[in-house]
Design an enzyme around this catalytic site. Structure first.
Site, PDB file in Angstrom:
ATOM      1  N   ASP A  96      14.103   5.027   6.804  1.00  0.00           N
ATOM      2  CA  ASP A  96      13.836   3.626   6.517  1.00  0.00           C
ATOM      3  C   ASP A  96      13.301   3.021   7.813  1.00  0.00           C
ATOM      4  OD1 ASP A  96      13.908   1.063   5.272  1.00  0.00           O
ATOM      5  OD2 ASP A  96      15.829   0.672   6.248  1.00  0.00           O
ATOM      6  N   ASP A  98      13.192  -0.969   8.902  1.00  0.00           N
ATOM      7  CA  ASP A  98      13.953  -2.089   9.463  1.00  0.00           C
ATOM      8  C   ASP A  98      15.446  -1.785   9.467  1.00  0.00           C
ATOM      9  OD1 ASP A  98      11.676  -3.910   9.798  1.00  0.00           O
ATOM     10  OD2 ASP A  98      11.572  -3.785   7.614  1.00  0.00           O
TER      11      ASP A  98
END
Length: 333
Positions: A96, A98
């Site tokens: 991922d 953020d």
């Protein structure tokens, strides 16, 4: 704050069921007591000088129960077992963006949203706690739409649904420009261990990708500016509206596996949130959670392992070998 419960049906997917009990230990068998012959001080010194080095220590995982009886996985220090020659490696390592590559939410995306709202004179400000609730909705455009649907649309917003979609898109475009400026100034650093783990994967021929609900330009800016162009050209990016349904839907992870021509079960995902974990597990992948500022208190009982970060030596929490070991066994209860 109860706002997230009614903002979006996406939050209903956050509930995950506990995994089956299974733990790993490194207990050493007791050695038989054998009488030791007397030796001179010089021979003892020679013996000490040839003792093998102590094994490198990595963080294993264990479980704890909180005051409400919920079980979660936490990192603990344990002597790492020597890797088996036949130990598998993931076919792909999927990150991922953020909260995993960079802890961007509180002082990056939130600030950029607020600056955009101020520029457009909308009279809206998202404080730290409110934004934490809004993060339970995947995607910036979806987040703004849900917020305005709940609290009321600004006076400057269009009235028709179609025009409002364009209005939201224009806000998000400006917010992305402001966010990218922060990244290009390198005001937000990589989290510990990210570059190390990516380098280990690339050196071993493991494919690396970033799978995010954020805008593709923002994700590309993070990868290029903070990881550098040499790494960036080897990393595939799946982001934004590349899939119609965002996390916790598994679509983005399934697209990554399909594009990279790998089996989902051979992939290891690094996430930081409950919705990201739900997406990875629904895709049939192993998932390690590295908690971030906004997600530290979320439940991750369905994760294969949970740590506070990836970590660089001498504070390393896990490495590529640990990722591969998850393909054979679980570290949760």
């Amino acid at each position: 704050m109860a706002i997230a419960a009614t903002l979006s049906s996406s939050t209903s997917s956050l509930l995950v069921s506990p995994a089956s009990p299974s733990t790993s230990t490194n207990a050493r068998p007791a050695l038989p007591q054998v009488p030791r012959p007397r030796s001179s001080s010089s021979s003892r010194a020679r013996a000490a000088s040839i003792r093998p080095p102590r094994p490198r220590r990595l963080a294993a995982a264990t479980t704890t129960a909180d005051a409400r009886g919920r079980t979660s996985v936490v990192a603990r220090s344990a002597a790492a077992s020597p890797p088996s020659p036949a130990s598998p490696l993931p076919s792909a390592l999927l990150f991922d963006c953020d909260g995993v590559l960079v802890d961007t939410e509180k002082d990056g995306h939130r600030i950029s949203f607020n600056d955009t709202f101020q520029e457009k004179e909308l009279g809206v400000t998202w404080d730290v706690d409110l934004y934490g609730e809004l993060l339970k909705i995947g995607g910036g455009k979806e987040r703004m739409t849900a917020y305005f649907n709940k609290t009321g649309w600004p006076e400057k917003a269009p009235k028709s649904e179609e025009e409002r979609k364009k209005f939201i898109a224009s806000l998000h475009k400006r917010k992305t420009e402001l966010f990218m400026a922060l990244i290009e100034k390198k005001l937000l650093p990589l989290r510990p261990g990210v570059a190390k783990l990516i380098d280990q994967a690339l050196a071993k021929g493991v494919q690396v990708a970033v799978c995010s609900t954020s805008n593709e330009k923002a994700v590309s800016a993070i990868v290029s500016c903070l990881l550098g162009p040499e790494r960036a050209e080897k990393i595939k990016i799946f982001a934004g509206d590349v899939v119609p349904r965002k996390k916790p839907d598994p679509a983005i992870y399934l697209l990554a596996a399909s594009t990279l021509s790998v089996d989902p079960s051979s992939c290891v995902v690094v996430e930081d949130s409950a919705i990201g974990l739900a997406a990875a597990k629904a895709a049939g992948m192993k998932c390690i959670v590295t908690k971030s500022g906004y997600t530290a208190e979320e439940d991750f009982v369905n994760a294969d392992a949970v740590f506070d970060c990836i970590g660089d030596p001498p504070e390393e929490r896990f490495d590529l070998t640990f990722c591969g070991s998850l393909l054979e066994k679980q570290y949760v209860s």
